[in-house]
Design an enzyme around this catalytic site. Structure first.
Site, PDB file in Angstrom:
ATOM      1  N   LYS A 167       0.889  -1.197   0.053  1.00 29.29           N
ATOM      2  CA  LYS A 167       0.082   0.059   0.003  1.00 29.29           C
ATOM      3  C   LYS A 167       0.959   1.267   0.068  1.00 29.29           C
ATOM      4  O   LYS A 167       1.855   1.279   0.809  1.00 29.29           O
ATOM      5  CB  LYS A 167      -0.819   0.113   1.312  1.00 29.29           C
TER       6      LYS A 167
HETATM    7  C1  E4P Z   1      -8.276   2.218   3.731  1.00 27.09           C
HETATM    8  O1  E4P Z   1      -7.599   1.606   3.176  1.00 27.09           O
HETATM    9  C2  E4P Z   1      -8.019   2.736   5.154  1.00 27.09           C
HETATM   10  O2  E4P Z   1      -7.311   1.850   5.702  1.00 27.09           O
HETATM   11  C3  E4P Z   1      -9.129   3.218   5.742  1.00 27.09           C
HETATM   12  O3  E4P Z   1     -10.285   2.587   4.995  1.00 27.09           O
HETATM   13  C4  E4P Z   1      -9.271   4.394   6.266  1.00 27.09           C
HETATM   14  O4  E4P Z   1     -10.419   4.722   6.988  1.00 27.09           O
HETATM   15  P1  E4P Z   1     -10.548   5.904   7.980  1.00 27.09           P
HETATM   16  O5  E4P Z   1     -10.837   7.280   7.134  1.00 27.09           O
HETATM   17  O6  E4P Z   1     -12.061   5.538   8.493  1.00 27.09           O
HETATM   18  O7  E4P Z   1      -9.465   5.822   8.895  1.00 27.09           O
END
Ligand code: E4P
Length: 221
Positions: free
Chosen positions: A89
């Site tokens: 990622k």
């Molecule tokens: C995506 O891969 C992130 O881990 C996640 O969805 C972020 O979500 P949040 O905005 O609730 O922290």
């Protein structure tokens, strides 16, 4: 033999091993990020990713911690060696996208995260990203419509025959989940709380009580 044909992917958005174990039979993969990792008692992130890869066979998104090109590349290569299902990622920045291109060229799966515009999603696709993650909830936090963004990206990707998958992220409720898929997301990543809400409906609960009650009272009829 009957083969289930399905394209939708449902990931769990957590680094909590207990939740991943509990729902492993149900989910297609896992997404993590540094904030989620920080909640795990285990302070060595590679150990956490290794354990998650043992539990789920599908993609496990593991995020780099650096935002500088060379370090990100090294981290990405190291993460990809933890398991064959690791999806590296990377942030949707110039450096992150360059690393995405380099890892993609080596056949390493990637997930470009922190995407907030169609233009960013197109740049991720241009760099060969396996997934791009538009953040619905965080866009709504600043008064913008995250579902409209998913729809916009899905339209352009379909028109341009782009293979990068749209992974709807920052999902805060069941409507985000269903609407993201309705407008063309390929995958969604759900926090444990939202996944658990998907199994529940008050009419299912009350209906079950009524069925049991009617069956108990059958002799009296
Ligand atoms: C995506 O891969 C992130 O881990 C996640 O969805 C972020 O979500 P949040 O905005 O609730 O922290």
């Amino acid at each position: 033999m009957y083969k289930k044909v399905r394209s939708m992917e449902i990931f769990l958005d957590t680094a909590e091993i207990e939740s991943i174990e509990k729902y492993s039979y149900f989910i297609d993969g896992v997404t993590t990020n540094p904030s989620l990792m920080a909640l795990n008692k285990e302070k060595e992130p590679y150990k956490v990713i290794r354990r998650i890869c043992e539990i789920v066979q599908g993609p496990v998104s593991a995020e780099v911690l650096s935002d500088q090109h060379d370090e990100m590349l090294n981290e990405g290569l190291a993460l990809s060696k933890i398991g064959s299902n690791v999806c590296v990622k990377l942030p949707c920045t110039l450096d992150g996208l360059k690393v995405c291109k380099e890892l993609s060229n080596q056949g390493i799966a990637t997930n470009v995260t922190l995407c907030f515009s169609a233009a960013q999603a197109l740049m991720a696709a241009q760099c060969g990203a396996t997934y791009v993650s538009p953040f619905i909830g965080r866009l709504e936090d600043i008064g913008q419509d995250g579902i409209v963004l998913i729809e916009e990206i899905a339209d352009i990707f379909a028109m341009q025959k782009i293979e990068t998958k749209i992974l709807a992220a920052s999902i805060r409720n069941i409507n985000h989940f269903t609407q993201a898929l309705q407008v063309g997301a390929d995958a969604v990543t759900l926090p444990t709380k939202v996944l658990e809400q998907c199994f529940v409906h008050p009419l299912t609960t009350s209906g079950l009580i009524k069925f049991k009650e009617d069956w108990r009272n059958r002799a009296k009829n």
